[in-house]
Structures are given as C-alpha cells and as structure tokens.
Design a protein around this motif. Structure first.
Motif, PDB file in Angstrom:
ATOM      1  N   SER A 107     -16.590 -30.887 102.359  1.00 57.74           N
ATOM      2  CA  SER A 107     -16.526 -31.316 103.755  1.00 57.74           C
ATOM      3  C   SER A 107     -17.915 -31.715 104.241  1.00 57.74           C
ATOM      4  O   SER A 107     -18.918 -31.537 103.540  1.00 57.74           O
ATOM      5  CB  SER A 107     -15.981 -30.185 104.637  1.00 57.74           C
ATOM      6  N   SER A 108     -17.966 -32.211 105.455  1.00 57.04           N
ATOM      7  CA  SER A 108     -19.241 -32.617 106.057  1.00 57.04           C
ATOM      8  C   SER A 108     -20.125 -31.424 106.387  1.00 57.04           C
ATOM      9  O   SER A 108     -21.306 -31.595 106.707  1.00 57.04           O
ATOM     10  CB  SER A 108     -18.970 -33.399 107.345  1.00 57.04           C
ATOM     11  N   TYR A 109     -19.563 -30.219 106.309  1.00 48.67           N
ATOM     12  CA  TYR A 109     -20.320 -29.019 106.688  1.00 48.67           C
ATOM     13  C   TYR A 109     -21.118 -28.425 105.527  1.00 48.67           C
ATOM     14  O   TYR A 109     -22.050 -27.655 105.743  1.00 48.67           O
ATOM     15  CB  TYR A 109     -19.366 -27.964 107.258  1.00 48.67           C
ATOM     16  N   PHE A 130     -14.797 -34.298 112.693  1.00 47.88           N
ATOM     17  CA  PHE A 130     -15.906 -33.346 112.546  1.00 47.88           C
ATOM     18  C   PHE A 130     -17.111 -33.776 113.383  1.00 47.88           C
ATOM     19  O   PHE A 130     -18.249 -33.652 112.951  1.00 47.88           O
ATOM     20  CB  PHE A 130     -16.279 -33.170 111.066  1.00 47.88           C
ATOM     21  N   SER A 135     -22.041 -30.750 111.711  1.00 47.50           N
ATOM     22  CA  SER A 135     -21.929 -31.870 110.766  1.00 47.50           C
ATOM     23  C   SER A 135     -23.155 -32.761 110.810  1.00 47.50           C
ATOM     24  O   SER A 135     -23.691 -33.166 109.776  1.00 47.50           O
ATOM     25  CB  SER A 135     -20.686 -32.712 111.092  1.00 47.50           C
ATOM     26  N   GLU A 138     -26.095 -31.350 108.984  1.00 44.29           N
ATOM     27  CA  GLU A 138     -25.970 -31.450 107.530  1.00 44.29           C
ATOM     28  C   GLU A 138     -26.183 -32.890 107.054  1.00 44.29           C
ATOM     29  O   GLU A 138     -26.820 -33.127 106.026  1.00 44.29           O
ATOM     30  CB  GLU A 138     -24.588 -30.926 107.107  1.00 44.29           C
TER      31      GLU A 138
END
Length: 314
Positions: A107-109, A130, A135, A138
């Motif tokens: 994921s973007s996290y 997101f 996000s 990151e």
C-alpha cells in the motif's frame, strides 16, 4: 502501526477486477504525454515527445494497468515499479503485462523502496482512497529532491475536485463535440457543470449513482485536493490539466460501467438489480434524438480526464 489500504477498495477490487479492466476507460496520450512532460519524464522536440525512460517511476494503485499501458508503450519496463494492495487487481495486471517484473503487493503507507530513489510517483484513479498525510509522507520519502507526484482521474460530473482557475489550467480536446463551446474563463467546477449539462441522461444517472457513495472516499468529494494543498510534504504549486471527450456507450454498458464502482460492487445482488432498473428508467426518461451518436447510434456520455502535478517539498 502503519495504516493499511482501505478495506472497501481492496475487497471490491478483488472481486470486480475483470469487469473493471473491461468497462473503465483508458488514458489517452493527448493528455498523458503532456502530463509526463510536467512530471519531468518527457520533453517536446518539434512536434514529438521524447520520453526519458532512464527515469525511475513508481505507479501506486496500478490496478489492472489501465494507465500503466501508456508507460509501457512509451518505453518504460525496467525502470518502472508498480504497487497495488489488491491481489485481484494484480492477477489481471500480470496477465495484461507479464513483461513488468517489478510488481509489488503493498500500500501507499509502506512502500518497500529506498529513500530518495524515485524520479516520479504516479497515481491513476486512486489517490482519493489514501489521501492523507501518512501517504504523502511515505511518497515524499521515496522521491528524489525536486521530483514530482502526478495524479490522474476520469470524472463524470463537476465537483469540488475541479475547484481551480481555468486561466491557470490547460485544456485538451480529446474528440468532444462540446469542446469549442466550452468556456475557459472562471472557476473550473462551474464550467464543467455547464459541460455535463449537454447530456441530461448522463447528468441524471450520475447524480443518482453518486447518492450511493456517501460512506467511501471518492475523487468527487474533493478531500484529496485539500489534503494535497495543505500538506507540508509537497509544494503548493499544483498544475491542473483537463482533456474533454465523448464516450460512446450502449445503455447496457452504462450499467456495467457504474457497477464497477466499489460502493456499488459492495451491495447485495438484490440492491444492484434495483439500482439497475432505476438507472435504465432514468435513461429512458431523459434521452432525445441528440442523445445518440448519429453514426454508431450509441449514447453520448461526456467525460473529462483530469491530471494534477505537484513538486515534492524536500
């Protein structure tokens, strides 16, 4: 503990990835190529685009590869990494593009890449899921200083997501029969309200379907724009570009197109049949002789592709 990808998005896209790939629109080079220029990934030489395929791109939420196709056709393979949290989407993606080896389920996290290692991040049809500082922090981490984040969406109706000045935006005609009558002065949201009014059936269907998306993040809500403009991780130098086009579509495919929305996919079969019946009733009540393309006899659905570019703040 890091946040994770939105459950509704992951679950619905796990189940509808094949339909998504068929019925969601592609991304036309008429806007994609200038978008890549704004991202520092291409340059214009004469009347042609030269793509800087030595630049490293990360595409987050790649889905089935609707946008990725443009990057591959422009020469990116080894310097392209795609990230997607849905296993279903990745199944279809890998069938579509087996030549792409840097495919990561994440994921973007939590992006498993080094700091300052990427020349551009692109998110197509997905950032609203997101749109938060976690996000953006990151994404900021993996981007090189001076590099950019690019966001791109198709949209069906005006919304706060287009709350920007026409005079500061770029507009492209991707075959819309309404382009020459489209004003390019004032607030974009107001201008697109007039644009979509050209086809009453589409306007009314879209408003009806939008009534079901109250519990999930969506592009049209405009939250993503506020988060982006207020984030300390990116500069407030947003560039907006729009490509106006007409999608020609059968009545049956209007339903199939909307059925791929996560907030519709998540409903019971009984509820979906109810929505389908109502949708067809709305179409029938609002079409006239100008609703159909004279050559194909298909419905004319005005649509817009919206691209946004911002510079990392580091």
């Amino acid at each position: 503990m890091s946040k994770t990808a939105h459950n509704t998005a992951v679950n619905s896209f796990n189940s509808n990835h094949s339909s998504y790939d068929v019925f969601r629109p592609s991304f036309n080079p008429i806007l994609v190529n200038p978008f890549l220029v704004d991202l520092g990934l291409a340059e214009v030489i004469g009347d042609k685009f030269k793509f800087k395929t030595d630049k490293k791109i990360v595409e987050i939420a790649c889905g089935t590869g609707k946008f990725t196709k443009n990057l591959i056709e422009n020469g990116w393979t080894t310097n392209l990494t795609v990230i997607e949290p849905s296993s279903g989407m990745l199944t279809t993606f890998q069938k579509n593009f087996p030549q792409i080896k840097n495919v990561i389920q994440a994921s973007s996290y939590e992006i498993p890449l080094q700091d300052n290692s990427v020349d551009a991040v692109i998110i197509a049809q997905g950032f609203h899921w997101f749109a938060d500082d976690e996000s953006l922090k990151e994404i900021n981490r993996i981007l090189k200083p001076g590099s950019k984040l690019g966001l791109i969406w198709h949209f069906d109706y005006c919304s706060p997501s287009q709350n920007s000045n026409a005079e500061d935006s770029k507009f492209f005609n991707d075959g819309s029969r309404y382009f020459n009558s489209f004003e390019k002065i004032g607030n974009n949201e107001k201008l697109f309200e007039k644009f979509f009014a050209n086809q009453k059936w589409n306007e009314e269907v879209t408003k009806y379907i939008y009534g079901f998306d109250v519990n999930v993040p969506q592009y049209r809500h405009g939250k993503w724009r506020k988060v982006l403009l207020e984030s300390k991780y990116f500069k407030n130098d947003t560039k907006d570009s729009f490509a106006l086009y007409d999608r020609l579509i059968s009545k049956e495919d209007v339903w199939k197109y909307w059925e791929t929305r996560s907030y519709i996919t998540d409903l019971s079969d009984e509820k979906k049949e109810e929505i389908k019946y109502k949708l067809f009733s709305i179409i029938d009540a609002n079409v006239n002789e100008n609703s159909y393309d004279p050559n194909t006899k298909l419905l004319i659905k005005p649509m817009v592709l919206h691209a946004v570019v911002v510079t990392v703040n580091k």
